[in-house]
Design a protein around this motif. Structure first.
Motif, mmCIF file in Angstrom:
data_model
loop_
_atom_site.group_PDB
_atom_site.id
_atom_site.type_symbol
_atom_site.label_atom_id
_atom_site.label_comp_id
_atom_site.label_asym_id
_atom_site.label_seq_id
_atom_site.Cartn_x
_atom_site.Cartn_y
_atom_site.Cartn_z
ATOM 1 N N UNK A 1 3.384 -8.354 -0.750
ATOM 2 C CA UNK A 1 2.030 -8.412 -1.433
ATOM 3 C C UNK A 1 2.007 -7.343 -2.392
ATOM 4 N N UNK A 2 1.291 -7.407 -3.383
ATOM 5 C CA UNK A 2 1.200 -6.020 -4.328
ATOM 6 C C UNK A 2 0.264 -5.011 -3.608
ATOM 7 N N UNK A 3 -0.469 -5.315 -2.568
ATOM 8 C CA UNK A 3 -1.550 -4.590 -1.960
ATOM 9 C C UNK A 3 -0.742 -3.488 -1.124
ATOM 10 N N UNK A 4 0.482 -3.619 -0.660
ATOM 11 C CA UNK A 4 1.254 -2.429 0.313
ATOM 12 C C UNK A 4 0.667 -2.247 1.347
ATOM 13 N N UNK B 1 -6.670 -3.669 -8.363
ATOM 14 C CA UNK B 1 -6.530 -4.547 -7.259
ATOM 15 C C UNK B 1 -6.136 -3.604 -5.955
ATOM 16 N N UNK B 2 -6.047 -4.474 -4.769
ATOM 17 C CA UNK B 2 -5.650 -3.853 -3.480
ATOM 18 C C UNK B 2 -6.251 -4.351 -2.359
ATOM 19 N N UNK B 3 -7.200 -5.339 -2.441
ATOM 20 C CA UNK B 3 -8.079 -5.792 -1.567
ATOM 21 C C UNK B 3 -8.755 -4.671 -0.664
ATOM 22 N N UNK B 4 -8.581 -4.490 0.713
ATOM 23 C CA UNK B 4 -9.248 -3.419 1.209
ATOM 24 C C UNK B 4 -8.378 -2.162 1.507
ATOM 25 N N UNK C 1 -10.535 1.441 -6.438
ATOM 26 C CA UNK C 1 -9.975 0.377 -5.925
ATOM 27 C C UNK C 1 -10.985 -0.656 -5.717
ATOM 28 N N UNK C 2 -10.579 -1.966 -5.882
ATOM 29 C CA UNK C 2 -11.693 -2.846 -5.992
ATOM 30 C C UNK C 2 -12.300 -3.058 -4.703
ATOM 31 N N UNK C 3 -11.770 -2.623 -3.438
ATOM 32 C CA UNK C 3 -12.147 -2.520 -2.027
ATOM 33 C C UNK C 3 -13.037 -1.462 -1.671
ATOM 34 N N UNK C 4 -13.227 -0.661 -2.708
ATOM 35 C CA UNK C 4 -14.119 0.705 -2.353
ATOM 36 C C UNK C 4 -15.372 0.294 -1.995
ATOM 37 N N UNK D 1 -5.838 -9.774 -12.412
ATOM 38 C CA UNK D 1 -4.684 -10.517 -11.874
ATOM 39 C C UNK D 1 -3.417 -10.154 -12.703
ATOM 40 N N UNK D 2 -3.631 -9.730 -14.039
ATOM 41 C CA UNK D 2 -2.561 -9.119 -14.729
ATOM 42 C C UNK D 2 -1.461 -8.218 -13.928
#
Ligand code: F6P
Length: 324
Positions: free
Chosen positions: A126-129, A170-173, A222-225, A253-254
């Motif tokens: 996952x890119x989110x780590x 990105x990074x979700x949460x 971060x998108x989840x901020x 999504x890039x």
């Protein structure tokens, strides 16, 4: 174990193909047959399964995305769905599974193991780590590099106009991508979900350190901020400071695409082989990860329950280095 199935699940990540290649080739190395399951858990339920030979995974190590396709399956979340999946594995005489994905994919895997006693080993992709038990997930390094390249470009135009940019990553949460990108691009500030954002603090910081007529600035969001993403933060700061020339850029999504970095290709190769090694060793219900450059086995229970924190030293770096 004679037949090993491999699937990719959840959001794709650069380096998944390198991991598939490593699983297939190491399975063959150990005298097993490898089977590709197309379309994640849903593909498994549908029986979309094909034998993969060594040449089927030639020339994919450098490709982004996943040749096996990926999906988020709602049917697999049900007991009936998992029973269908187990029946398909039995039909194809597949005795063990390698799942490349994130924690949602591992939660599904754990249920399949509990209900049908099928050995499953997970590879963190996952890119989110955001997976506990591994320093890095496959795709994270590439996504960070992609975002850094994009922000460097934004900095050129920001500087030409003395603009303040809010760039959403990105990074979700989780704030791992945001934090690393902020350090690597020399950003003024970073907003991450792990820390409650006080917009007034950010405004004070910008007032102190940022002269809108003299210089450009970058704030990574971060998108989840919790402050609600780059557009919201930009709006609030803009209301307090109409004199700032503010722009927003959402990278989107890039960050998931592109050729994997050398780091991700090597990590994926190591973890792919480690996953098959673990199955050969009669392991089940674990994720293979990397900690301090060593391969580790982390029980699914642990990686699903726990969450990995951001490194406070890295957070501090942003503060120290953004002083002008
Ligand atoms: O988990 C990877 C990720 O790219 C997250 O960073 C993001 O929040 C999410 O997936 C986007 O999901 P989708 O591709 O379904 O829009």
């Amino acid at each position: 174990i004679k037949r090993i199935g491999v699937l990719t699940s959840g959001g794709d990540a650069p380096g998944m193909n390198a991991a598939i290649r490593a699983v297939v080739r190491s399975a063959i190395f150990y005298g097993c047959e490898a089977y590709g399951i197309y379309g994640g858990y849903q593909g498994l339920i549908n029986g979309d399964i094909k034998r993969l030979r060594s040449q089927d995974v030639s020339n994919i190590i450098q490709r982004g995305g996943t040749i096996l396709k990926s999906a988020r399956s709602t049917e697999f979340r049900t007991e009936e769905g998992r029973a269908k999946a187990a029946a398909k594995l039995a039909e194809h005489k597949i005795d063990a599974l390698v799942v490349i994905g994130g924690d949602g994919s591992f939660s599904g895997a754990r249920l399949l193991i509990q209900e049908h006693d099928i050995p499953v080993v997970g590879i963190p992709g996952t890119i989110d780590n955001d997976l506990y038990g591994t320093d890095s997930t496959i795709g994270y390094d590439t996504a960070v590099n992609t975002a850094v390249e994009a922000v460097d470009k934004i900095k050129d135009t920001a500087s030409a106009h003395n603009r303040l940019f809010f760039v959403e990553v990105m990074g979700r949460d989780a704030g791992f991508i945001a934090l690393r990108v902020a350090i690597a691009t020399g950003a003024e500030a970073v907003l991450v979900p792990e820390i409650d954002t006080d917009i007034t603090d950010l405004e004070h910081f910008l007032e102190k350190d940022y002269d809108p007529k003299q210089s450009s600035g970058i704030v990574i969001v971060a998108e989840g901020d919790k402050a609600g993403g780059a557009y919201n933060v930009a709006q609030k700061v803009g209301e307090a400071h109409p004199e700032y020339d503010i722009r927003v850029s959402v990278l989107g999504h890039m960050q998931r695409g592109g050729s994997p970095s050398a780091f991700d290709r090597v990590l994926a190769s190591q973890l792919g082989v480690a996953a098959v090694d673990a199955l050969m060793d009669d392991q089940k219900s674990i994720m293979v990860g990397i900690m301090n450059k060593e391969i580790v086995h982390v029980p699914f229970n642990k990686t699903i329950k726990n969450s990995k924190g951001l490194n406070p030293e890295l957070l501090n770096l942003v503060k120290i280095l953004s002083n002008r």
